[in-house]
Motif scaffolding. Structure first.
Motif, PDB file in Angstrom:
ATOM      1  N   ILE A 195      -5.541  -3.723  -2.095  1.00  0.00           N
ATOM      2  CA  ILE A 195      -6.692  -4.083  -1.256  1.00  0.00           C
ATOM      3  C   ILE A 195      -6.711  -3.108  -0.092  1.00  0.00           C
ATOM      4  N   GLU A 196      -7.799  -2.370   0.017  1.00  0.00           N
ATOM      5  CA  GLU A 196      -7.878  -1.343   1.050  1.00  0.00           C
ATOM      6  C   GLU A 196      -7.618  -1.936   2.436  1.00  0.00           C
ATOM      7  N   GLY A 197      -6.689  -1.343   3.161  1.00  0.00           N
ATOM      8  CA  GLY A 197      -6.413  -1.786   4.526  1.00  0.00           C
ATOM      9  C   GLY A 197      -5.488  -2.984   4.623  1.00  0.00           C
ATOM     10  N   VAL A 198      -5.061  -3.519   3.475  1.00  0.00           N
ATOM     11  CA  VAL A 198      -4.190  -4.702   3.489  1.00  0.00           C
ATOM     12  C   VAL A 198      -2.857  -4.330   2.830  1.00  0.00           C
ATOM     13  N   ASP A 199      -1.781  -4.548   3.560  1.00  0.00           N
ATOM     14  CA  ASP A 199      -0.443  -4.233   3.054  1.00  0.00           C
ATOM     15  C   ASP A 199       0.030  -5.413   2.188  1.00  0.00           C
ATOM     16  N   CYS A 200       0.091  -5.197   0.878  1.00  0.00           N
ATOM     17  CA  CYS A 200       0.364  -6.313  -0.038  1.00  0.00           C
ATOM     18  C   CYS A 200       1.825  -6.339  -0.477  1.00  0.00           C
ATOM     19  N   SER A 201       2.466  -7.494  -0.360  1.00  0.00           N
ATOM     20  CA  SER A 201       3.828  -7.703  -0.865  1.00  0.00           C
ATOM     21  C   SER A 201       3.714  -8.566  -2.118  1.00  0.00           C
TER      22      SER A 201
END
Ligand code: NDP
Length: 312
Positions: free
Chosen positions: A172-178
């Motif tokens: 997701i652009e701009g979202v740091d996903c774990s």
């Protein structure tokens, strides 16, 4: 085409009229007045235990909500021919924008320390607090589905650091996903405002427990807009009272309405709303369900079909 309809809303007829507008040829029967007519589709929210009795031709069940924990727990879903019938949930239908507003309001209230200022006002205290810049606030979203993705994106656009945690891979652009259970601890350790937008399943029940919430940085805020049983109430209260958490915004509860005896009602650091973070909009949801029925009748594939093995 016969449709069997049920909602807990006090005015079911208004929902039927909205659905009828989009499906003028359909015969829509509200439960329990429908008699024994065989339905092709069921459209329902929290139907009673005998709702599906005698029905043998239902081709799909449309759940008038995004969360499917109630419909999956219906006795008819566990046994009999409905076992293989697709359950279709709402996909957004106007809920994502409401969730965005709710999370933004709660986050701003925390970031701008409005509760502390309100307490100071009650005490007649004029005292400036150290401001918190939104660019250093990490808003962490548990569950990056239809609603969680929208919320994370909009918080990022608003200038917060948006981070998210999900079961399967997400870009997701701009979202740091774990991703995955192994990454939960480090995700929580970075989260100042935690937003629960998970479905209620056996793996997510109680996820907002003492061990997990203790991993949040001191002074963090918890927003639960998923389902009540995600949160262990006693663990939240302990972490609020020890000042590890600064507050909580709660919209959903294991028992609704929240019982009068619940200590949450009177806790000064808890804001309670009565399951309104995203209400099901009549026009949008009936239009979406009608569109899905038309697509199904035309032989097109369905979207938002629940994966019963996953529980959402
Ligand atoms: P979705 O099914 O689109 O998204 C759910 C997300 O959660 C998916 O991305 C899924 O991951 C992830 N997830 C599920 N289980 C786990 C897990 N064990 N670990 C990590 N991630 C997991 O649902 P919506 O976004 O539409 O809605 C989310 C929930 O919000 C609903 O189920 C409902 O409980 C709640 N809700 C509350 C409302 C209210 O008024 N308070 C209104 C509407 C919804 P994956 O991508 O791998 O499948």
């Amino acid at each position: 085409m016969n449709i069997l309809f049920y909602t807990t809303d006090a005015e079911p007829q208004r929902w039927v009229e909205a659905l009828q507008q989009h499906l003028p040829q359909a015969r829509i029967a509200t439960f329990p007045e429908h008699g024994q007519a065989q339905a092709d589709y069921a459209v329902c929210w929290k139907p009673p235990a005998d709702f599906f009795n005698g029905q043998r031709g239902i081709k799909a069940v449309f759940n008038i909500a995004a969360g499917v924990d109630y419909i999956l727990a219906h006795p008819a879903m566990q046994s009999g021919y409905l076992h293989g019938v697709p359950i279709v949930r709402l996909g957004d239908a106007g809920m994502a924008a409401q969730m965005e507003e709710y999370v933004l309001a709660a986050t701003l209230r925390w970031q701008r320390q409005l509760d502390t200022y309100a307490a100071q006002q009650r005490a007649g205290v004029w005292k400036m607090l150290t401001p918190v810049n939104r660019s250093v606030v990490n808003v962490g979203v548990l569950g990056l589905g239809v609603l969680g993705t929208h919320v994370a994106r909009s918080m990022q656009r608003f200038g917060y650091q948006a981070i998210g945690w999900n079961r399967s891979e997400r870009q997701i652009e701009g979202v740091d996903c774990s991703i995955g259970d192994g990454a939960l601890g480090s995700f929580l350790a970075r989260t100042n405002v935690l937003v629960c937008l998970l479905p209620l399943t056996e793996s997510t029940r109680g996820i907002l427990n003492r061990a997990n919430m203790a991993r949040l940085p001191q002074g963090a805020h918890v927003i639960n807009i998923g389902r009540g049983p995600h949160l262990v109430e006693a663990d939240l209260l302990a972490l609020l009272d020890s000042r590890h958490l600064s507050g909580a915004t709660l919209d959903v509860f294991p028992e609704e309405p929240l019982p009068a005896a619940s200590p949450l009602w009177r806790h000064p650091q808890v804001l309670i709303t009565p399951h309104v973070s995203a209400t099901t909009l009549r026009e949008e949801s009936m239009a979406q369900i009608a569109d899905k029925i038309r697509r199904l009748e035309a032989g097109h594939p369905l979207t938002d079909v629940v994966d019963r093995s996953k529980g959402y």
